[in-house]
Design a protein around this motif. Structure first.
Motif, PDB file in Angstrom:
ATOM      1  N   GLY A  35       0.820  -1.216   0.000  1.00  0.00           N
ATOM      2  CA  GLY A  35       0.000   0.000   0.000  1.00  0.00           C
ATOM      3  C   GLY A  35       0.848   1.258   0.000  1.00  0.00           C
ATOM      4  O   GLY A  35       0.554   2.225  -0.705  1.00  0.00           O
ATOM      5  N   GLN A  36       1.924   1.250   0.779  1.00  0.00           N
ATOM      6  CA  GLN A  36       2.789   2.421   0.835  1.00  0.00           C
ATOM      7  C   GLN A  36       3.511   2.636  -0.491  1.00  0.00           C
ATOM      8  O   GLN A  36       3.676   3.772  -0.927  1.00  0.00           O
ATOM      9  N   ALA A  37       3.948   1.559  -1.127  1.00  0.00           N
ATOM     10  CA  ALA A  37       4.627   1.690  -2.419  1.00  0.00           C
ATOM     11  C   ALA A  37       3.673   2.279  -3.458  1.00  0.00           C
ATOM     12  O   ALA A  37       4.061   3.134  -4.262  1.00  0.00           O
ATOM     13  N   TYR A  38       2.410   1.847  -3.435  1.00  0.00           N
ATOM     14  CA  TYR A  38       1.422   2.371  -4.382  1.00  0.00           C
ATOM     15  C   TYR A  38       1.175   3.859  -4.133  1.00  0.00           C
ATOM     16  O   TYR A  38       1.147   4.660  -5.067  1.00  0.00           O
ATOM     17  N   ALA A  41       4.196   5.902  -5.336  1.00  0.00           N
ATOM     18  CA  ALA A  41       4.241   6.005  -6.795  1.00  0.00           C
ATOM     19  C   ALA A  41       3.170   6.977  -7.292  1.00  0.00           C
ATOM     20  O   ALA A  41       3.427   7.798  -8.182  1.00  0.00           O
ATOM     21  N   SER A  42       1.985   6.909  -6.726  1.00  0.00           N
ATOM     22  CA  SER A  42       0.902   7.821  -7.135  1.00  0.00           C
ATOM     23  C   SER A  42       1.267   9.265  -6.834  1.00  0.00           C
ATOM     24  O   SER A  42       1.070  10.155  -7.664  1.00  0.00           O
ATOM     25  N   ARG A  43       1.820   9.515  -5.652  1.00  0.00           N
ATOM     26  CA  ARG A  43       2.213  10.870  -5.281  1.00  0.00           C
ATOM     27  C   ARG A  43       3.297  11.388  -6.226  1.00  0.00           C
ATOM     28  O   ARG A  43       3.260  12.540  -6.644  1.00  0.00           O
ATOM     29  N   GLY A  44       4.248  10.532  -6.576  1.00  0.00           N
ATOM     30  CA  GLY A  44       5.307  10.932  -7.504  1.00  0.00           C
ATOM     31  C   GLY A  44       4.758  11.296  -8.870  1.00  0.00           C
ATOM     32  O   GLY A  44       5.200  12.265  -9.493  1.00  0.00           O
ATOM     33  N   GLN A  45       3.780  10.537  -9.346  1.00  0.00           N
ATOM     34  CA  GLN A  45       3.179  10.843 -10.643  1.00  0.00           C
ATOM     35  C   GLN A  45       2.437  12.173 -10.604  1.00  0.00           C
ATOM     36  O   GLN A  45       2.510  12.965 -11.541  1.00  0.00           O
ATOM     37  N   ILE A  46       1.727  12.430  -9.530  1.00  0.00           N
ATOM     38  CA  ILE A  46       0.991  13.692  -9.417  1.00  0.00           C
ATOM     39  C   ILE A  46       1.958  14.871  -9.372  1.00  0.00           C
ATOM     40  O   ILE A  46       1.772  15.880 -10.067  1.00  0.00           O
ATOM     41  N   LEU A  47       3.008  14.752  -8.569  1.00  0.00           N
ATOM     42  CA  LEU A  47       3.981  15.843  -8.481  1.00  0.00           C
ATOM     43  C   LEU A  47       4.707  16.047  -9.811  1.00  0.00           C
ATOM     44  O   LEU A  47       5.007  17.181 -10.193  1.00  0.00           O
TER      45      LEU A  47
END
Length: 132
Positions: A35-38, A41-47
């Motif tokens: 869950g933390q890895a997902y 990754a999602s936060r990195g894509q948004i930023l």
């Protein structure tokens, strides 16, 4: 298991309960890690999308203000960054999918167990000495 019961009554049951708790803990930790890895990754894509939008608007603003060279530089950096991420991501994905040798005792792969000559089991001679 009978040997454990001979040492202390109820000892085998305690060992089984401990193993079950450990397994449950491992499953919980694996679920948490995934869950933390997902989320990371999602936060990195948004930023990354926000940074890309800022750079693109800066390039457009420079072009509108009559600075085509600087607009091209900023736009080129934008494009190069996106292409670099895609190429780097593909390279990393292909490395993750490549078959790896099973680790040895020291955590290194089979290649670490082989000698420089390629034959397993032959130890390399120390520097300055010949092996035969």
């Amino acid at each position: 298991m009978q040997g454990y019961e001979d040492v202390q009554p109820g000892f085998a049951e305690r060992i089984m309960a401990m193993a079950e708790r450990e397994q449950q803990h491992r499953h919980d930790m694996d679920r948490t890690d995934a869950g933390q890895a997902y989320r990371l990754a999602s936060r990195g894509q948004i930023l990354a999308l926000v940074a890309l939008a800022i750079m693109a608007s800066l390039a457009i603003t420079l072009a509108v203000l009559g600075q085509p060279v600087w607009a091209a530089v900023v736009g080129g950096i934008d494009v190069a960054a996106v292409v670099g991420v895609f190429i780097g991501g593909q390279r990393q994905s292909s490395e993750d999918q490549s078959p790896s040798s099973p680790p040895g005792r020291d955590g290194q792969g089979r290649a670490a167990l082989e000698s420089p000559g390629g034959e397993e089991g032959d130890a390399a001679a120390p520097e300055g000495e010949s092996s035969g």
